[in-house]
Design a protein around this motif. Sequence first.
Motif, PDB file in Angstrom:
ATOM      1  N   PRO A   1      84.100  70.228  75.932  1.00  0.00           N
ATOM      2  CA  PRO A   1      82.848  70.811  76.457  1.00  0.00           C
ATOM      3  C   PRO A   1      83.082  71.764  77.629  1.00  0.00           C
ATOM      4  O   PRO A   1      82.448  72.821  77.702  1.00  0.00           O
ATOM      5  CB  PRO A   1      82.046  69.584  76.913  1.00  0.00           C
ATOM      6  CG  PRO A   1      82.652  68.424  76.204  1.00  0.00           C
ATOM      7  CD  PRO A   1      84.098  68.759  76.019  1.00  0.00           C
TER       8      PRO A   1
ATOM      9  N   ASN B   1      84.398  75.019  76.432  1.00  0.00           N
ATOM     10  CA  ASN B   1      83.347  75.657  75.643  1.00  0.00           C
ATOM     11  C   ASN B   1      82.178  76.166  76.476  1.00  0.00           C
ATOM     12  O   ASN B   1      81.363  76.947  75.990  1.00  0.00           O
ATOM     13  CB  ASN B   1      82.817  74.691  74.582  1.00  0.00           C
ATOM     14  CG  ASN B   1      83.627  74.742  73.303  1.00  0.00           C
ATOM     15  OD1 ASN B   1      83.713  75.784  72.662  1.00  0.00           O
ATOM     16  ND2 ASN B   1      84.262  73.633  72.968  1.00  0.00           N
TER      17      ASN B   1
ATOM     18  N   TRP C   1      80.195  72.812  68.630  1.00  0.00           N
ATOM     19  CA  TRP C   1      80.891  73.522  69.711  1.00  0.00           C
ATOM     20  C   TRP C   1      81.619  74.746  69.152  1.00  0.00           C
ATOM     21  O   TRP C   1      81.570  75.829  69.736  1.00  0.00           O
ATOM     22  CB  TRP C   1      81.912  72.612  70.397  1.00  0.00           C
ATOM     23  CG  TRP C   1      81.358  71.696  71.445  1.00  0.00           C
ATOM     24  CD1 TRP C   1      81.496  70.339  71.481  1.00  0.00           C
ATOM     25  CD2 TRP C   1      80.617  72.063  72.627  1.00  0.00           C
ATOM     26  NE1 TRP C   1      80.870  69.823  72.594  1.00  0.00           N
ATOM     27  CE2 TRP C   1      80.323  70.865  73.315  1.00  0.00           C
ATOM     28  CE3 TRP C   1      80.155  73.275  73.139  1.00  0.00           C
ATOM     29  CZ2 TRP C   1      79.601  70.837  74.513  1.00  0.00           C
ATOM     30  CZ3 TRP C   1      79.437  73.264  74.319  1.00  0.00           C
ATOM     31  CH2 TRP C   1      79.162  72.062  74.994  1.00  0.00           C
TER      32      TRP C   1
END
Lengths: 426, 426
Positions: B173, B176, B248
């Motif tokens: 995360p 991303n 993602w």
Amino acid sequence: MLALAYLGFIVAGAVLLWLPVSHHGTVTLNEAVFTSTSAVTVTGLILSDTGATFTGFGQGVIALLIQLGGLGLMTFAVLVLSALGIPVGMPQRLILREDLNQTSVSNLTVLVRIILIVALTCEALGALLLGFVFVPEYGWNGVWQAVFHAVSAFNNAGFALHPDSLSHWVGNPLVNLVIPALFILGGIGFIVVGDLYQKRRWRTLTLHSKLMIAGTAVLIVWGTLGFAVLEWTNPATLGPLETGTKLWASWFQGVTPRTAGFNTVDIGGMHDSTTLLTMTLMLVGGGSTSTAGGIKVTTLCVLLLATIAFFRRRSTLHAFGRSLGLNEVMKVLALSMVSVLLLMSAIFLVSISHDGEFLDLAFEAVSAFGTVGLSRGATGDLDGFGQAVIIAVMFVGRVGPLTLGFFLATHGTPRVRYPAGQIYLG
Amino acid sequence: MLALAYLGFIVAGAVLLWLPVSHHGTVTLNEAVFTSTSAVTVTGLILSDTGATFTGFGQGVIALLIQLGGLGLMTFAVLVLSALGIPVGMPQRLILREDLNQTSVSNLTVLVRIILIVALTCEALGALLLGFVFVPEYGWNGVWQAVFHAVSAFNNAGFALHPDSLSHWVGNPLVNLVIPALFILGGIGFIVVGDLYQKRRWRTLTLHSKLMIAGTAVLIVWGTLGFAVLEWTNPATLGPLETGTKLWASWFQGVTPRTAGFNTVDIGGMHDSTTLLTMTLMLVGGGSTSTAGGIKVTTLCVLLLATIAFFRRRSTLHAFGRSLGLNEVMKVLALSMVSVLLLMSAIFLVSISHDGEFLDLAFEAVSAFGTVGLSRGATGDLDGFGQAVIIAVMFVGRVGPLTLGFFLATHGTPRVRYPAGQIYLG
Ligand SMILES: [K+]
Ligand SMILES: [K+]
């Protein structure tokens, strides 16, 4: 209106072609619709070999559909222009001189008659000349072949009665002169032909005619030279031919992409670079009020003139001593944008449905959009969805992206004036 | 002037990268020039894996070139606009408020200082956040990796230190979020950032900012959704991933084509349809006065607005309650035409020199033009001529097609007014 007439022709043609009397063996309804659409839109993409699959009756139906589609569009375009009060060269002036007091309906009748006479004369002359090639080879059947190919050529349909199109006559001077003469004449536009017939001298021609003739000449030289240089040694195309035949084949493949769609060498054998060159020529197409498709030569001219004008910091375009207004630029921009968006969507949809060679799929889509009909062989591999996309692209390519745009746009007049905004580009 | 500065940077960078201290093993002069051009133009196309081929010193040189290239362009664009007296949002107003009596030279100095401060702050913050990912994994080397990737991201360079770009962190995360935040911020344009910083409320933003933000949002949603739908089950890309990671990855691949050029899945494994989608996003690019390339989001907006205006039979474009003049349309048309002609020529030249998969070659050319740097692997297969074409396209894509156009155009004012001509289009 035009779109509805076309839809009617397509449905009627599909039903006729579907009848057992039209074909040998089996033809599915899908194939019949595809062939009928291809004929009415004078595209020439095919799922099955026209000569072998369809009987004489079926071939007659196809020729009739081509004639209706090709002349229908030409007539319709001229009618619209003259209904708008825009002079369309020779015929209207003739009309004005001959029957000055007639109503506009009978004027239009005269106009349509002139178009028909010009078209049928050209086709008859073409068929006669082609007869010298086809009759000695095929006897009585050769007469029909001469007529069919003449009709197909003048209407820029590209349907041929042989599986390899006209490859058999790759080095035949008569075929290489008559067929291109017919499709160039049919594709340069009625306005230009009329203007030429009436004026006969370069200096007195209208701006439209000058742009069309100069643009067509440049594109023909560009296409022919490009094809010759890129394919000269390609064993799949020009490689095995003699030098003279190579030149004939380069000429033919240089002129055919701009809507005609016949071929005398294997289009699938071309290098990727030549394929790209051919695609750009297919996208450009022929002239307004003609049997040709594409964004049109004049559109390309305006795009280039506008670009040059911008960089020269001029607010008007001009060519051959005449200026063009910015409204033309807006129209050209809208036409190009709709065309590009349509083509991208079509290529996108076809590539979703079929993971084949990308360049071949893009080629078929551009060929359908320009109603050209040249093929690298991918059309036959498409599934039902892909074929439906190609049918839709042929239809829109023929009816015209502008018509589509006007249809989609909600008409409204601006109620308020907005203050000017500032944005940064590039 | 900008072009000359860039040439200087490229030559200096190439010499530095060519030195033995910059690399392990051998790096040819050709490779050094290619890498240097790719860094200065913040493209990110590579011939050899940056992390494995170049030493810490070499990587430092590359990061410096990226910083010079990216910020150089941003600064230059802002300087030109403010030299023309066009307000560029926050900084100039700040300047006017702070030092109203200063000369314009010192105004510009302040402006440049602000740009530098904003850029370095963003990069430092990004590097700090990325450190939480890289340092635990690579120790001290992770610090350098965090800095390098932050600089590369903010400048939209797309250079990574791993052969598969950021694929290792496809489901991470932090990566991303931080990397896209940096490249979107760097790519939306200094004018928009300044405007946002100053106004903070949608209604008070300038038209340019509104168009940029709305356009960017639409393109991000479109790219992300498109990628997810088309690739969801593709075993070469999203197929083997978990659902969360798929989302993602779709997000990352949806935003990266608009100039960033990092990737977290294998770009060469995408379907043809996704490849086409990515190419259109790469062509559009980011915003003016940014580190991004492409024809720019505002250009696309004007193209679409002009098309809609034409079909609604309106003579002015408007968006968000502001109108845009026809001179913007002319500029957009010229920019698009030059871009299309340039791209077609480049693809044409590359496809002459190399008979590889056509779509891959077209992808590399578009990637170079938009200074994106995504690759389907064809760049490494090109011969010297093909690489030279890609180098030239990167350079022109960075310096800007408009600059090229003005350079090519001979300036002249029309001496005569031409009578209006009439032509037929479409
Ligand atoms: K055709
Ligand atoms: K990049």
